[in-house]
Design an enzyme around this catalytic site. Structure first.
Site, PDB file in Angstrom:
ATOM      1  N   TRP A 121       1.250   5.985  16.507  1.00 56.84           N
ATOM      2  CA  TRP A 121       1.710   7.610  16.929  1.00 56.84           C
ATOM      3  C   TRP A 121       0.756   7.956  15.330  1.00 56.84           C
ATOM      4  O   TRP A 121       0.784   8.887  16.115  1.00 56.84           O
ATOM      5  CB  TRP A 121       3.496   6.903  16.323  1.00 56.84           C
ATOM      6  CG  TRP A 121       3.369   6.826  14.400  1.00 56.84           C
ATOM      7  CD1 TRP A 121       2.793   5.441  13.640  1.00 56.84           C
ATOM      8  CD2 TRP A 121       4.575   7.175  13.844  1.00 56.84           C
ATOM      9  NE1 TRP A 121       3.370   4.917  13.222  1.00 56.84           N
ATOM     10  CE2 TRP A 121       4.077   6.261  12.592  1.00 56.84           C
ATOM     11  CE3 TRP A 121       5.447   8.267  13.917  1.00 56.84           C
ATOM     12  CZ2 TRP A 121       5.176   6.849  11.336  1.00 56.84           C
ATOM     13  CZ3 TRP A 121       6.436   8.322  12.470  1.00 56.84           C
ATOM     14  CH2 TRP A 121       5.783   8.303  11.082  1.00 56.84           C
ATOM     15  N   ASP A 122       0.011   6.930  15.234  1.00 58.84           N
ATOM     16  CA  ASP A 122      -1.236   7.867  13.618  1.00 58.84           C
ATOM     17  C   ASP A 122      -1.372   8.608  14.455  1.00 58.84           C
ATOM     18  O   ASP A 122      -1.836   9.761  13.583  1.00 58.84           O
ATOM     19  CB  ASP A 122      -1.692   6.900  13.326  1.00 58.84           C
ATOM     20  CG  ASP A 122      -1.058   5.471  12.746  1.00 58.84           C
ATOM     21  OD1 ASP A 122      -0.615   4.848  13.223  1.00 58.84           O
ATOM     22  OD2 ASP A 122      -1.940   4.761  11.934  1.00 58.84           O
TER      23      ASP A 122
ATOM     24  N   GLU B  82       8.787   0.625   7.712  1.00 53.99           N
ATOM     25  CA  GLU B  82       8.669  -0.401   8.546  1.00 53.99           C
ATOM     26  C   GLU B  82       9.162  -1.815   7.062  1.00 53.99           C
ATOM     27  O   GLU B  82       9.411  -2.993   8.040  1.00 53.99           O
ATOM     28  CB  GLU B  82       7.460  -0.658   8.848  1.00 53.99           C
ATOM     29  CG  GLU B  82       6.817  -0.119   9.864  1.00 53.99           C
ATOM     30  CD  GLU B  82       5.691  -0.048  10.084  1.00 53.99           C
ATOM     31  OE1 GLU B  82       4.153  -0.835   9.381  1.00 53.99           O
ATOM     32  OE2 GLU B  82       5.141   0.433  11.309  1.00 53.99           O
TER      33      GLU B  82
ATOM     34  N   LYS C 252       8.637   1.841   2.426  1.00 56.57           N
ATOM     35  CA  LYS C 252       7.340   1.634   2.241  1.00 56.57           C
ATOM     36  C   LYS C 252       6.665   2.715   2.916  1.00 56.57           C
ATOM     37  O   LYS C 252       5.060   3.191   2.718  1.00 56.57           O
ATOM     38  CB  LYS C 252       6.918   0.863   4.251  1.00 56.57           C
ATOM     39  CG  LYS C 252       5.269   0.512   4.297  1.00 56.57           C
ATOM     40  CD  LYS C 252       5.360  -0.268   5.252  1.00 56.57           C
ATOM     41  CE  LYS C 252       3.747  -0.572   5.522  1.00 56.57           C
ATOM     42  NZ  LYS C 252       3.291  -1.719   6.997  1.00 56.57           N
ATOM     43  N   GLN C 253       7.440   4.011   3.702  1.00 57.07           N
ATOM     44  CA  GLN C 253       6.292   5.482   3.845  1.00 57.07           C
ATOM     45  C   GLN C 253       7.543   6.158   3.911  1.00 57.07           C
ATOM     46  O   GLN C 253       8.633   6.106   4.435  1.00 57.07           O
ATOM     47  CB  GLN C 253       5.626   5.224   5.150  1.00 57.07           C
ATOM     48  CG  GLN C 253       6.289   4.952   6.349  1.00 57.07           C
ATOM     49  CD  GLN C 253       4.943   4.313   7.088  1.00 57.07           C
ATOM     50  OE1 GLN C 253       4.555   3.698   7.406  1.00 57.07           O
ATOM     51  NE2 GLN C 253       4.697   5.405   8.123  1.00 57.07           N
TER      52      GLN C 253
HETATM   53  O1  IFM Z   1       1.327   3.110  12.207  1.00 54.62           O
HETATM   54  C1  IFM Z   1       1.071   2.939  11.365  1.00 54.62           C
HETATM   55  C2  IFM Z   1       2.412   2.231  10.735  1.00 54.62           C
HETATM   56  O2  IFM Z   1       3.059   3.551  10.315  1.00 54.62           O
HETATM   57  C3  IFM Z   1       2.089   2.065   9.246  1.00 54.62           C
HETATM   58  N1  IFM Z   1       2.035   0.641   9.330  1.00 54.62           N
HETATM   59  C4  IFM Z   1      -0.091   0.758  10.078  1.00 54.62           C
HETATM   60  C5  IFM Z   1       0.217   1.574  11.396  1.00 54.62           C
HETATM   61  C6  IFM Z   1      -0.640   1.748  11.833  1.00 54.62           C
HETATM   62  O3  IFM Z   1      -1.716   2.332  10.565  1.00 54.62           O
END
Ligand code: IFM
Length: 727
Positions: A332-333, A479, A591-592
């Site tokens: 999804w990046d 995640e 994590k984000q």
């Molecule tokens: O897509 C990301 C995810 O959101 C976090 N872990 C790494 C992936 C790839 O950059």
């Protein structure tokens, strides 16, 4: 890293320990291929690689990966039989410079051999943008006190391993006129790659020959050199694959032939013109913050060299074409982080990237079916076929009673990180609204949105006792917590997706083009189906908002243990490393951005009070330093939206520094592509506060302290807009 003009990064010292970092950040490319900035002559521990979009081959564990293609940059240089290497002798001066404006990498060394021969060498290379198959490299050797024979070996090195794995089998070595060619084929995917080279030089040539070694044809040139004299040597490479043409060998020789009448300078002019055109819509100018300026340009450069200009069957991996990380796989990046930059400034590239998803619908249908659902479900990690390629198990260092040990860790993202399907639809809608490209929507976009809506309609779970639809057992953007139920981000994006499908359905119904009717009939989508989706959308559970106005990230998040991040100040590890994979599940350590991400993507659906309360709540629970590189830019945007200038800038810097300063210590694996795109969004949607609405667009600036202005351009419905925002 330093800069003088705001258009280049340069390093004036060579630090062997940071070689792999240097190789990543000084890569060159042209949207067709990417080549790491490894030294032509080699260096111990170097991580040399060139990747071409779409050239995947099978591999254990991770299914498929971009194959490292033959090394077109290698040059071995000998002075009276002594090999030139920075690992030996004395380095009197060293400068490596990457010109971001034109994608040209140069290196100058003033080197003294162990037997005190002092020589100056300049290296230069670029990958043409006006013709992406043509790669240019040259070398100038100037002797200070050396007298004798210089040998230049120019191999086409087919022993290009992916770390330990070899993807190639030899097809042929060919020669035409003075050009050499290596033709090889990937072992499983059977993609043929032909690399042809020809050479030009100035100097006292005494001999030239070809070593016709099967996997490594090498042209060898001997020159006589005296003190004060120079030798220049130029190598042109033409690279084609069977993804480009049926006969890559012939195409390669033809291209070399066509370019043979052009000098280096003439080729540079064409190349520069192509770059000028690109920057004329993609550049961003920041007045009064030189550090931010260079970091932003670095991000835009890295995105531009990864963006496929001419190919709608490929996408950009999470590490672009810059390293082995994630093996070239697409996440999804692209849609949520990188795509806005392309949609707004290079719409043709955005269209190619979205078309990749359209072409991969068969893979997505297969995944939905295998999971027992209707429609199309995009894989969490995607590559050539569009089927799921997330590894199920990966080896990782894990803390345990005996200290640390290497264990196989189960990766669940491919099974249950399902929000990507809505993210792709979101990006298509954004592209359509900004560009007004009805043709794309009619012929490709609508089908993706509708087939994926079918998936969601079948994926929703009816909870009879609560009389609502739920989505259980997922992973949201954060995640650190897996196997969770009713992730706010996922559930709300699904509602958005189903509602958007209704909009698209109505647009198709009212569209006079026969293709619109045909599409609806082919997909079996009727008024009744669309109404059913709308009904379901109204019944999807959205997690409770508590008395303080906080949206619960998933069922049970409020019951997790609170972690005071300030007690961990100065840490050098992620929260997940500190608490362990299982331990982190039980604590409030993200994590984000998750809820914060939702508030940004669907900002029109939430009021500012809710946005502010949730930002404050989740911001202090998120691992900005060592969590995901995708997080900081998103926090920067939301902080700017609520007027937190200082915090927004801090988050922005975290994102902008990710690669140039190797913040996470993993830059050797490649660029953090999502963060690059996040940086552009942070400036445009965060600091400049660009909003697109029915009537056009407007800006709502929250510029960082000290920024006098920021300028950028974007296309709105095909018209180029030039914006200068001041505070
Ligand atoms: O897509 C990301 C995810 O959101 C976090 N872990 C790494 C992936 C790839 O950059």
């Amino acid at each position: 890293m330093r800069t003088e003009t705001g258009w280049e990064i340069f390093y004036d010292q060579f630090v062997p320990d940071t070689l792999n970092h240097l190789e990543t950040v000084t890569m060159i490319g042209n949207g067709y291929l990417g080549t790491r900035g490894s030294f032509a002559e080699g260096y111990p521990g170097a991580n040399r690689a060139t990747f071409v979009h779409g050239v995947f081959d099978d591999t254990p564990i991770v299914f498929t990966e971009l194959a490292n293609i033959p090394d077109w940059t290698a040059l071995q240089i000998k002075f009276n039989d002594k090999v030139f290497s920075l690992a030996e002798g004395t380095l009197h001066s060293f400068t490596t410079r990457l010109d971001l404006q034109y994608g040209v990498l140069t290196r100058q060394v003033d080197w003294e051999s162990p037997d005190n021969q002092r020589i100056m060498i300049n290296f230069e290379r670029f990958a043409c943008l006006h013709n992406v198959h043509l790669l240019m490299q040259r070398l100038r050797i100037t002797s200070q006190n050396f007298e004798g024979q210089v040998e230049i070996q120019a191999p086409i090195n087919g022993y290009a391993l992916n770390e330990q794995l070899m993807h190639w089998q030899h097809a042929s070595n060919n020669h035409q006129h003075d050009a050499n060619q290596l033709v090889i084929k990937t072992i499983a995917s059977k993609i043929t790659v032909a690399v042809a080279q020809d050479y030009r030089y100035q100097g006292d040539l005494t001999q030239k020959s070809i070593w016709n070694v099967p996997m490594q044809p090498t042209a060898v040139f001997l020159f006589g050199l005296k003190a004060g004299e120079s030798v220049t040597f130029e190598k042109r490479t033409a690279l084609f694959t069977t993804r480009d043409t049926a006969n890559p060998s012939q195409a390669g020789f033809e291209l070399l032939e066509q370019s043979s009448g052009l000098s280096w300078i003439q080729i540079r002019r064409q190349h520069d013109k192509a770059w000028n055109a690109v920057w004329s819509t993609s550049d961003m100018v920041i007045d009064s913050d030189d550090d931010a300026q260079i970091m932003v340009r670095f991000c835009l450069y890295q995105l531009l060299i990864a963006g496929p200009q001419h190919d709608d069957q490929v996408n950009i991996g999470a590490k672009t074409l810059s390293g082995y990380g994630y093996r070239g796989h697409v996440f999804w990046d692209t849609e949520i982080f990188m795509l806005p930059f392309f949609t707004f400034t290079q719409p043709q590239i955005a269209r190619n990237l979205l078309s990749y998803r359209y072409h991969r619908l068969p893979g997505a249908r297969k995944k939905a079916k295998a999971n027992g659902y209707d429609g199309a479900q995009f894989p969490w990690e995607s590559a050539d076929t569009g089927e799921e390629v997330t590894p199920t198990w990966v080896p990782a260092w894990v803390d345990n009673e005996d200290g640390k040990s290497m264990e196989l860790v189960r990766i669940w993202t491919g099974d249950i990180q399902i929000h990507i399907t809505a993210d792709v639809a979101y990006a298509i809608m954004q592209y359509w609204k900004i560009t007004g490209d009805d043709e794309f929507m009619l012929t490709r976009g609508a089908q993706v949105i509708l087939e994926t809506a079918k998936f969601w309609a079948s994926r929703l779970e009816w909870n009879q006792s609560k009389e609502r639809y739920e989505i259980t057992d997922v992973i949201g953007p954060d995640e650190n917590h897996d196997h969770i139920d009713n992730n706010a981000f996922t559930n709300r994006m699904v509602v958005w997706h189903l509602q958007t499908a209704q909009e698209i359905f109505e647009w198709l119904v009212s569209n006079p083009d026969q293709q619109a009717d045909d599409l609806l009939s082919m997909l079996g989508i009727t008024q009744a189906v669309s109404q059913e989706w709308q009904k379901k959308a109204t019944l999807v559970y959205f997690p409770d908002i508590n008395e303080e106005g906080i949206i619960e990230q998933f069922d049970g998040f409020f019951d997790l243990d609170y972690i005071d991040f300030s007690l961990y100040a100065g840490r050098t590890k992620s929260m997940q490393e500190i608490f362990g994979i299982e331990g982190t599940q039980k604590v409030m350590a993200l994590k984000q951005a998750d809820v914060v991400m939702l508030l940004y993507l669907l900002r029109d659906k939430f009021d500012l009070t809710t946005i502010e309360a949730n930002y404050d709540y989740y911001n202090i629970r998120t691992d900005h330093e060592y969590g995901s590189s995708l997080g900081p830019a998103m926090h920067a945007i939301v902080a700017a939206m609520i007027g937190r200038r200082g915090e927004a800038y801090q988050h922005f810097l975290r994102a902008a520094k990710a690669d140039l300063y190797d913040v996470r210590g993993n830059i050797k694996d490649g660029i953090h592509a999502a963060s690059l795109g996040g940086v552009w969004q942070a400036v445009v949607f965060g600091f400049a506060g660009l909003r697109i609405n029915q009537d056009g667009w407007s800006v709502h600036p929250t510029l960082p302290e000290g920024w006098r202005s920021v300028e950028f351009s974007f296309y709105h419905k095909g018209e180029l807009q030039r914006v200068r925002v001041t505070e």
